[in-house]
Design an enzyme around this catalytic site. Structure first.
Site, PDB file in Angstrom:
ATOM      1  N   GLU A   1      70.576  39.249 -45.379  1.00 20.43           N
ATOM      2  CA  GLU A   1      71.072  40.590 -45.738  1.00 20.43           C
ATOM      3  C   GLU A   1      69.950  41.329 -46.447  1.00 20.43           C
ATOM      4  O   GLU A   1      69.706  41.133 -47.635  1.00 20.43           O
ATOM      5  CB  GLU A   1      72.308  40.518 -46.639  1.00 20.43           C
ATOM      6  CG  GLU A   1      72.931  41.899 -46.836  1.00 20.43           C
ATOM      7  CD  GLU A   1      73.885  41.991 -48.001  1.00 20.43           C
ATOM      8  OE1 GLU A   1      73.910  41.091 -48.845  1.00 20.43           O
ATOM      9  OE2 GLU A   1      74.602  43.014 -48.084  1.00 20.43           O
TER      10      GLU A   1
ATOM     11  N   HIS B   1      74.594  48.338 -45.372  1.00 15.86           N
ATOM     12  CA  HIS B   1      73.759  49.215 -46.211  1.00 15.86           C
ATOM     13  C   HIS B   1      73.173  50.305 -45.316  1.00 15.86           C
ATOM     14  O   HIS B   1      71.959  50.399 -45.138  1.00 15.86           O
ATOM     15  CB  HIS B   1      72.661  48.415 -46.917  1.00 15.86           C
ATOM     16  CG  HIS B   1      73.200  47.462 -47.952  1.00 15.86           C
ATOM     17  ND1 HIS B   1      73.197  47.765 -49.294  1.00 15.86           N
ATOM     18  CD2 HIS B   1      73.794  46.250 -47.833  1.00 15.86           C
ATOM     19  CE1 HIS B   1      73.754  46.749 -49.966  1.00 15.86           C
ATOM     20  NE2 HIS B   1      74.128  45.820 -49.100  1.00 15.86           N
TER      21      HIS B   1
ATOM     22  N   ASN C   1      81.804  49.043 -48.125  1.00 15.20           N
ATOM     23  CA  ASN C   1      80.837  49.113 -49.218  1.00 15.20           C
ATOM     24  C   ASN C   1      79.438  49.408 -48.679  1.00 15.20           C
ATOM     25  O   ASN C   1      78.965  48.727 -47.779  1.00 15.20           O
ATOM     26  CB  ASN C   1      80.830  47.806 -50.027  1.00 15.20           C
ATOM     27  CG  ASN C   1      82.117  47.643 -50.804  1.00 15.20           C
ATOM     28  OD1 ASN C   1      82.952  46.815 -50.489  1.00 15.20           O
ATOM     29  ND2 ASN C   1      82.300  48.474 -51.797  1.00 15.20           N
TER      30      ASN C   1
ATOM     31  N   ARG D   1      84.237  65.114 -39.099  1.00 13.18           N
ATOM     32  CA  ARG D   1      83.372  65.583 -38.006  1.00 13.18           C
ATOM     33  C   ARG D   1      82.459  64.481 -37.493  1.00 13.18           C
ATOM     34  O   ARG D   1      81.877  64.595 -36.432  1.00 13.18           O
ATOM     35  CB  ARG D   1      82.556  66.800 -38.444  1.00 13.18           C
ATOM     36  CG  ARG D   1      83.449  68.013 -38.593  1.00 13.18           C
ATOM     37  CD  ARG D   1      82.672  69.314 -38.644  1.00 13.18           C
ATOM     38  NE  ARG D   1      83.573  70.326 -39.164  1.00 13.18           N
ATOM     39  CZ  ARG D   1      83.699  70.620 -40.448  1.00 13.18           C
ATOM     40  NH1 ARG D   1      82.947  70.011 -41.353  1.00 13.18           N
ATOM     41  NH2 ARG D   1      84.560  71.529 -40.844  1.00 13.18           N
TER      42      ARG D   1
ATOM     43  N   ASP E   1      80.735  37.467 -51.131  1.00  8.02           N
ATOM     44  CA  ASP E   1      79.519  38.176 -51.548  1.00  8.02           C
ATOM     45  C   ASP E   1      79.175  37.770 -52.985  1.00  8.02           C
ATOM     46  O   ASP E   1      78.680  38.585 -53.772  1.00  8.02           O
ATOM     47  CB  ASP E   1      79.717  39.705 -51.430  1.00  8.02           C
ATOM     48  CG  ASP E   1      78.403  40.473 -51.497  1.00  8.02           C
ATOM     49  OD1 ASP E   1      77.321  39.846 -51.490  1.00  8.02           O
ATOM     50  OD2 ASP E   1      78.458  41.717 -51.567  1.00  8.02           O
TER      51      ASP E   1
ATOM     52  N   ALA F   1      77.044  44.933 -57.946  1.00 11.99           N
ATOM     53  CA  ALA F   1      75.939  44.046 -57.549  1.00 11.99           C
ATOM     54  C   ALA F   1      76.510  42.723 -57.072  1.00 11.99           C
ATOM     55  O   ALA F   1      76.474  41.730 -57.776  1.00 11.99           O
ATOM     56  CB  ALA F   1      74.997  43.838 -58.722  1.00 11.99           C
TER      57      ALA F   1
HETATM   58 FE    FE Z   1      75.312  43.934 -49.585  1.00  8.92          FE
END
Ligand code: FE
Length: 381
Positions: free
Chosen positions: A130, A194, A218, A226, A273, A307
């Site tokens: 990631e 991200h 997230n 639109r 996570d 975080a």
């Molecule tokens: Fe992440």
């Protein structure tokens, strides 16, 4: 070692009636029988018809636990994470990197590869990468200074050191679509993460083989009328697989309910996570070059960005069961079977003959009473 039996447990496996059974595991650590009669062999646990037996959880996205992160790049870091994960009922996990230099990424792969030699705790079939191929506008808690364009050769190199199962990336970056199709050819899953992608960027990536979305909602483009962005894309495209952090911090209860209402259950995968601060008390902890502040279980950078999480896997399942009201023998798919199917790990994710003897025993409050890997009790509360 002779056959071992888990007896007096309520079976919770996808789409089967919840009922009291005995689970027989052979000396190679595989399930060979599930029945209402004790098959003989040593009883390793008797649940007294009170405990629930679920397939061991599969956490495809975890950076750390109990004071250690994969980015500590020591062999004992991966051992520490793998041991802590057993307390959450996790029997398989993907150690997950974050945005860092090429050198540090390689070291993380070496640390995971070293643990894979014996895997004394939870199993680690492969890595989840990631970062660093993320959009600096959606950095979250990752370091934007080290983010860069997708690099096929870099993943080929890491894949030689330790198998890579998933690469999370911002598909709209230059070369993103080519990267997705190269990964598909290598048998590596790509996951939108991200990212500020438009619906058109998403469609292009899907055609190239993108199949997952990382911590859905997230750090991704929001739903707008639109351009429905990645949040809209995940709700509209009922074939894409969604990772969800169900801690009621990263996703509020209403969003969890909404996703479970709109998206097919077999395309949802609960993740933690989790970071090194999970399994630890509230406080300040070092993370990379800075610190992370954990307050009421939420882990944030000093400037406020979330975080990663301190979520323990079983609590995500508890939250989903309470919020959605879905029966446990359906929700259970999102904790193991869906991940196993996506990763091509056809030997786990269900409790049935032929599967690995990876079982978690929960009590009625969703507390992990025992975690069994390959028929061996590896954690007992
Ligand atoms: Fe992440």
């Amino acid at each position: 070692m002779s056959n071992r039996t888990i007896t007096g447990v309520q079976l919770v496996t996808p789409d089967e009636e919840i009922r009291s059974v005995s689970i027989a595991i052979d000396d190679a650590g595989n399930i060979f029988g599930v029945s209402d009669e004790h098959p003989g062999g040593d009883t390793i646990v008797d649940g007294g018809n009170r405990l629930y037996a679920l397939p061991g959880f599969i956490d495809i996205h975890t950076h750390g636990a109990n004071g250690k992160d994969l980015a500590n790049v020591t062999d004992d870091a991966v051992h520490t994470i793998a041991e802590a994960k057993l307390k959450e009922g996790v029997t398989t996990f993907l150690p997950t990197t974050w945005t860092s230099s090429a050198e540090l990424l390689e070291q993380m792969a070496r640390a995971a590869a070293a643990y894979r030699k014996d895997q004394p705790f939870a199993r680690t079939p492969a890595l989840h990468i990631e970062g660093p191929y993320l959009n600096t506008d959606q950095a979250g808690a990752q370091n934007p200074d080290l983010m860069r364009l997708p690099d096929i050769a870099e993943i080929e190199k890491i894949h030689q050191i330790c198998p890579v199962a998933i690469v999370s990336l911002a598909v709209e970056l230059e070369g993103g679509t080519e990267f997705v199709s190269a990964m598909s050819k290598m048998g590596i899953i790509t996951s939108a993460a991200h990212s500020a992608a438009t619906m058109e960027d998403f469609r292009k990536a899907r055609r190239a083989g993108l199949s997952h979305m990382t911590h859905f909602c997230n750090q991704m483009s929001k739903l707008h009328h639109r351009d429905i962005g990645l949040v809209g894309a995940g709700l509209l495209d009922t074939d894409v697989k969604l990772e969800m952090i169900c801690d009621k911090i990263h996703l509020c209860a209403d969003m969890i309910e909404l996703v479970f209402k709109l998206h097919p259950l077999d395309k949802i995968m609960l993740i933690t996570d989790s970071i090194g601060a999970s399994h630890l008390a509230d406080g300040e902890y070092p993370q990379g070059d800075g610190i992370i502040i954990v307050k009421d279980g939420a882990a944030r950078l000093p400037k406020g960005n979330l975080a990663g999480s301190t979520l323990q896997y079983q609590l995500g399942l508890k939250n989903v069961a309470e919020i959605t009201g879905l029966p446990l023998n359906q929700v259970v798919s999102a904790t193991s079977a869906n991940q196993a199917q996506s990763l091509g790990l056809h030997d786990r994710g269900r409790i049935e003959p032929g599967m690995l003897g990876d079982v978690v025993l929960l009590n009625e409050d969703f507390e992990v009473e025992m975690t069994i890997v390959g028929g061996e009790v590896k954690y007992r509360r």
